[in-house]
Design a protein around this motif. Structure first.
Motif, mmCIF file in Angstrom:
data_model
loop_
_atom_site.group_PDB
_atom_site.id
_atom_site.type_symbol
_atom_site.label_atom_id
_atom_site.label_comp_id
_atom_site.label_asym_id
_atom_site.label_seq_id
_atom_site.Cartn_x
_atom_site.Cartn_y
_atom_site.Cartn_z
ATOM 1 N N GLY A 194 5.287 4.209 -11.096
ATOM 2 C CA GLY A 194 3.933 4.334 -10.552
ATOM 3 C C GLY A 194 3.932 4.311 -9.038
ATOM 4 N N GLU A 195 4.734 3.422 -8.455
ATOM 5 C CA GLU A 195 4.799 3.337 -7.000
ATOM 6 C C GLU A 195 5.421 4.592 -6.406
ATOM 7 O OE1 GLU A 195 5.680 -0.151 -3.793
ATOM 8 O OE2 GLU A 195 7.105 0.050 -5.443
ATOM 9 N N ALA A 196 6.433 5.134 -7.087
ATOM 10 C CA ALA A 196 7.061 6.365 -6.604
ATOM 11 C C ALA A 196 6.069 7.522 -6.625
ATOM 12 C CB ALA A 196 8.281 6.697 -7.461
ATOM 13 N N VAL B 132 4.357 9.743 -3.096
ATOM 14 C CA VAL B 132 4.428 11.186 -2.819
ATOM 15 C C VAL B 132 3.084 11.718 -2.344
ATOM 16 C CG1 VAL B 132 4.861 13.440 -3.870
ATOM 17 C CG2 VAL B 132 6.304 11.502 -4.463
ATOM 18 N N ARG B 133 1.998 11.156 -2.874
ATOM 19 C CA ARG B 133 0.659 11.666 -2.548
ATOM 20 C C ARG B 133 0.327 11.422 -1.081
ATOM 21 N NH1 ARG B 133 -0.672 9.270 -7.636
ATOM 22 N NH2 ARG B 133 -1.766 7.538 -6.635
ATOM 23 N N GLY B 134 -0.049 12.492 -0.405
ATOM 24 C CA GLY B 134 -0.401 12.396 1.003
ATOM 25 C C GLY B 134 0.791 12.155 1.922
ATOM 26 N N ASN B 135 1.993 12.328 1.411
ATOM 27 C CA ASN B 135 3.202 12.041 2.187
ATOM 28 C C ASN B 135 3.880 13.350 2.584
ATOM 29 O OD1 ASN B 135 5.700 11.191 3.171
ATOM 30 N ND2 ASN B 135 5.830 9.498 1.728
ATOM 31 N N LEU C 230 9.056 6.859 0.800
ATOM 32 C CA LEU C 230 9.149 7.706 -0.376
ATOM 33 C C LEU C 230 10.115 7.020 -1.343
ATOM 34 C CD1 LEU C 230 8.037 10.489 -1.266
ATOM 35 C CD2 LEU C 230 10.185 11.484 -0.478
ATOM 36 N N TYR C 231 9.633 6.699 -2.538
ATOM 37 C CA TYR C 231 10.405 5.859 -3.453
ATOM 38 C C TYR C 231 10.998 6.626 -4.621
ATOM 39 C CZ TYR C 231 8.152 2.088 -0.890
ATOM 40 O OH TYR C 231 7.715 1.251 0.108
ATOM 41 N N LEU C 232 11.211 7.930 -4.462
ATOM 42 C CA LEU C 232 11.769 8.718 -5.554
ATOM 43 C C LEU C 232 13.211 8.319 -5.857
ATOM 44 C CD1 LEU C 232 10.371 12.267 -4.701
ATOM 45 C CD2 LEU C 232 9.545 10.657 -6.413
#
Length: 337
Positions: A204-206, A210-213, A148-150
């Protein structure tokens, strides 16, 4: 972490592959290959790449059968190979196929050369075993600490905010001292553009992480805050670069003989820098926003008073307009969304 997850998933896929229905255990080595094509830093990227790879494989298998059909009616093997490879590479030019583009020609060639008299069995085993490996890879990415790259995106946004405020502060100093160096301003503008592009990639990577995580379910507010901050900073960066270009290229804005305008422009730039630096995390942005708005307004009014020809707007008006927009983007209303 990605390497460790890929290694574990590949080993598990190879070990379990002989039990996969509709597939010959002889082709179990395609299961680890399926893991490799589907392992990406985020769960969403893994699912997308895996689906694209399987789509490319399916197209390639169809091409391989086409080559075998050509051979069965008397076409030379060399012509069939050329046909399959040529068609596979041509189809690989379709960008919408994504990661599957590279597998079309490969799958077609494998079916044509390795399938032989049991092309049906080979093709089914090839596709099913690869699909199993893809599923194992996606499952591993989902279950084993999905990234998770938030937080990383938030750090990038903070870096951009700091760099943007510094650029505005330096511009203020240049204007107040009268030492405007166009070459340095050009370099600074290019650096801002490069940093903004890097932040856009990180955002964009962050978002994909999140999707499907499952780890992202309780972090929706953080993602929304990052998106809101990026929307404001992206436009503020563009406006700052345009201000920099005007100051570097338009002598009317920094002309000698107007010290009052120099001082007021410097104050406006510095006030905007303070507002940008405060960021949305500040408890109360109102004083900074009000101060920046007042400084920009004073500068705009002074420019209007000094402008003689209304038909030829002074470039300083553009600077004032851009600074006013920066205040709106970074003020309390924007921070609240």
């Amino acid at each position: 972490m990605l390497a460790a997850k890929t290694a574990v998933a590949a080993a598990v896929a190879w070990y379990l592959a002989p039990a996969v229905p509709f597939a010959d255990a002889e082709y179990s080595y395609y299961a680890p290959m399926g893991v490799l094509v589907s392992m990406y830093p985020t769960v969403a990227d893994s699912a997308r790449a895996g689906a694209q790879a399987l789509g490319g494989l399916a197209l390639g298998i169809v091409l391989g059968f086409g080559g075998l059909a050509a051979v069965s009616v008397g076409a030379p093997a060399i012509a069939a190979i050329a046909l399959v490879i040529g068609a596979g590479v041509a189809l690989g030019g379709i960008r919408g196929l994504g990661a599957g583009r590279d597998w079309i020609a490969i799958a077609g060639l494998f079916v044509l050369l390795l399938g032989g008299g049991s092309a049906d069995e080979f093709s089914t085993s090839y596709l099913v075993t690869m699909a199993f490996g893809v599923l194992v890879g996606i499952a591993a990415n989902f279950l084993l600490l999905p990234p998770l790259y938030l937080r990383e995106a938030g750090a990038q946004l903070a870096d951009l905010r700091e760099r943007l405020a510094l650029s505005l502060e330096r511009l203020a100093g240049d204007i107040e001292t009268g030492e405007v160096d166009p070459a340095r301003l050009d370099r600074e503008s290019d650096e801002l553009a490069s940093l903004a592009a890097s932040v856009a990639e990180g955002m964009g990577e962050a978002g994909r992480s999140v999707r499907g995580n499952p780890r992202g379910r309780g972090r929706v507010a953080e993602q929304e805050q990052n998106d809101l901050a990026w929307s404001a900073l992206e436009r503020a960066t563009l406006l700052t670069r345009e201000v920099t270009e005007v100051l570097a290229r338009r002598p009317q804005v920094t002309a000698d003989g107007l010290p009052r305008l120099h001082r007021q422009l410097g104050e406006a730039l510095r006030a905007c820098a303070d507002l940008v630096a405060a960021g949305p995390s500040a408890q109360d942005l109102s004083p900074s926003a009000e101060g920046a708005s007042a400084a920009v307004t004073r500068y705009a009014r002074s420019v209007a008073a000094e402008t003689d020809d209304a038909a030829q707007p002074d470039p300083a008006f553009a600077v004032a307009g851009h600074l006013s927009r920066i205040v709106q983007l970074c003020g309390p209303a924007a921070a609240r969304g």
